[in-house]
Design a protein around this motif. Sequence first.
Motif, PDB file in Angstrom:
ATOM      1  N   ASP A  75      63.214  58.908  26.035  1.00  0.00           N
ATOM      2  CA  ASP A  75      62.820  58.817  27.443  1.00  0.00           C
ATOM      3  C   ASP A  75      61.498  59.547  27.607  1.00  0.00           C
ATOM      4  O   ASP A  75      61.437  60.779  27.492  1.00  0.00           O
ATOM      5  N   ILE A  76      60.435  58.795  27.870  1.00  0.00           N
ATOM      6  CA  ILE A  76      59.098  59.357  28.003  1.00  0.00           C
ATOM      7  C   ILE A  76      58.829  59.673  29.469  1.00  0.00           C
ATOM      8  O   ILE A  76      58.905  58.806  30.331  1.00  0.00           O
ATOM      9  N   GLY A  77      58.525  60.950  29.749  1.00  0.00           N
ATOM     10  CA  GLY A  77      58.387  61.402  31.129  1.00  0.00           C
ATOM     11  C   GLY A  77      59.748  61.624  31.749  1.00  0.00           C
ATOM     12  O   GLY A  77      60.009  61.201  32.877  1.00  0.00           O
ATOM     13  N   CYS A  78      60.619  62.331  31.028  1.00  0.00           N
ATOM     14  CA  CYS A  78      62.041  62.410  31.397  1.00  0.00           C
ATOM     15  C   CYS A  78      62.330  63.402  32.514  1.00  0.00           C
ATOM     16  O   CYS A  78      63.470  63.487  32.981  1.00  0.00           O
ATOM     17  N   GLY A  79      61.329  64.193  32.945  1.00  0.00           N
ATOM     18  CA  GLY A  79      61.596  65.170  33.997  1.00  0.00           C
ATOM     19  C   GLY A  79      62.644  66.176  33.561  1.00  0.00           C
ATOM     20  O   GLY A  79      62.658  66.638  32.414  1.00  0.00           O
ATOM     21  N   SER A  80      63.556  66.492  34.444  1.00  0.00           N
ATOM     22  CA  SER A  80      64.600  67.483  34.153  1.00  0.00           C
ATOM     23  C   SER A  80      65.697  66.941  33.250  1.00  0.00           C
ATOM     24  O   SER A  80      66.620  67.677  32.896  1.00  0.00           O
ATOM     25  N   GLY A  81      65.622  65.675  32.872  1.00  0.00           N
ATOM     26  CA  GLY A  81      66.573  65.117  31.921  1.00  0.00           C
ATOM     27  C   GLY A  81      67.785  64.450  32.521  1.00  0.00           C
ATOM     28  O   GLY A  81      68.725  64.108  31.794  1.00  0.00           O
ATOM     29  N   TYR A  82      67.801  64.218  33.835  1.00  0.00           N
ATOM     30  CA  TYR A  82      68.972  63.576  34.449  1.00  0.00           C
ATOM     31  C   TYR A  82      69.344  62.288  33.728  1.00  0.00           C
ATOM     32  O   TYR A  82      70.520  62.062  33.394  1.00  0.00           O
ATOM     33  N   HIS A  83      68.354  61.435  33.483  1.00  0.00           N
ATOM     34  CA  HIS A  83      68.677  60.146  32.874  1.00  0.00           C
ATOM     35  C   HIS A  83      69.090  60.274  31.418  1.00  0.00           C
ATOM     36  O   HIS A  83      69.761  59.380  30.892  1.00  0.00           O
ATOM     37  N   LEU A  84      68.745  61.369  30.744  1.00  0.00           N
ATOM     38  CA  LEU A  84      69.236  61.571  29.379  1.00  0.00           C
ATOM     39  C   LEU A  84      70.752  61.642  29.359  1.00  0.00           C
ATOM     40  O   LEU A  84      71.404  61.085  28.459  1.00  0.00           O
ATOM     41  N   TRP A  85      71.323  62.313  30.359  1.00  0.00           N
ATOM     42  CA  TRP A  85      72.789  62.403  30.412  1.00  0.00           C
ATOM     43  C   TRP A  85      73.404  61.044  30.707  1.00  0.00           C
ATOM     44  O   TRP A  85      74.447  60.688  30.150  1.00  0.00           O
ATOM     45  N   ARG A  86      72.745  60.251  31.543  1.00  0.00           N
ATOM     46  CA  ARG A  86      73.250  58.913  31.825  1.00  0.00           C
ATOM     47  C   ARG A  86      73.156  58.014  30.580  1.00  0.00           C
ATOM     48  O   ARG A  86      74.003  57.130  30.374  1.00  0.00           O
TER      49      ARG A  86
END
Length: 330
Positions: free
Chosen positions: A134-145
């Motif tokens: 995930d490029i530009g993932c911010g705080s990583g919310y979408h990583l958990w999804r």
Amino acid sequence: MKLFTQDLIAVAQSPLQHWLTTLPAQLERWQKEQQHGELPKWLRSVEQLPKLEAQQVSLDDTVTVHNNTVNEGEQNRIRGLMMQLVPWRKGPFNLHGVHIDTEWRSDFKWQRVLPHLSNTKGDSQPLKGQQVLDIGCGSGYHLWRMLEAGAEQVWGVDPGQLFMAQFMAVRSFMPPELQARSHLFPLGVEDLPELKAFDTVFSMGVLYHRRSPIDFLTQLRAQLKPGGQLVLETLVVEGDEHTVLVPGETYAKMRNVWFIPSSKALLHWLARCGFKTARVVDESLTTLEEQRATEWMQGQSLADFLDPADHSRTIEGYPAPRRAVIIAQA
């Protein structure tokens, strides 16, 4: 390198081993550069978070970690330390009863993306077994999804110091098995070599911030395995394949917006960059329910960026934010 030791071990044990030729030196250099900034203060807040067992974990719309024994004092401590990491832009999260109501309801975006990640209708784990970036993932919310969607390992890159601290704070509450599968490195896409190692690469909310969108799309392709999947989410305008908005000094009060193409123009760009079967799977206006000021992000938000007399226009008179999701193959 202590900050990233476990993450580098994970790289060494993954199909990304060749990344170790550049990554450790980049991270070491980055750590030296951060010694006198805000990061040490934010990391101290993370270190002071209570060490609590994750009895229940839910990686759905509100990413939730819960322990039935957490008392009010511990909740207040968590809340106070997480408030040291404001503004929280991407979420929401619920950490042992502390609800972090972020500026963006990032679950809205995920609901637009998820149904199109698999050719099998109704597949609950369309990323099963994948290495995902995930490029530009911010705080990583979408990583958990992405983990919820079955990814084997998720790798986020984002140069923001605060985003990394927020990710580390959330990860500290996760069970060890999930901690070992989730990673964030404080890098930009321009810092990545041609890894050609990921099954799926996400780039959501980044393209319009890039001065050279064609170079950016080429950099995304360089991270994918042959036949790998790109999930691109970005601002678009209505129009044909020749339509591209180049804003003035600001767009919706954002100063770093350079190019906003139509979806048709973006498909053409992707084809020129070597992507195959690119298709628009969703296009919709951003609503005041999806992006708004909250207790956890008290600055201006979408309502302040739109013309108060006409919400179909930005404060500068441009078309209001419209976002598209495009999926393509390398």
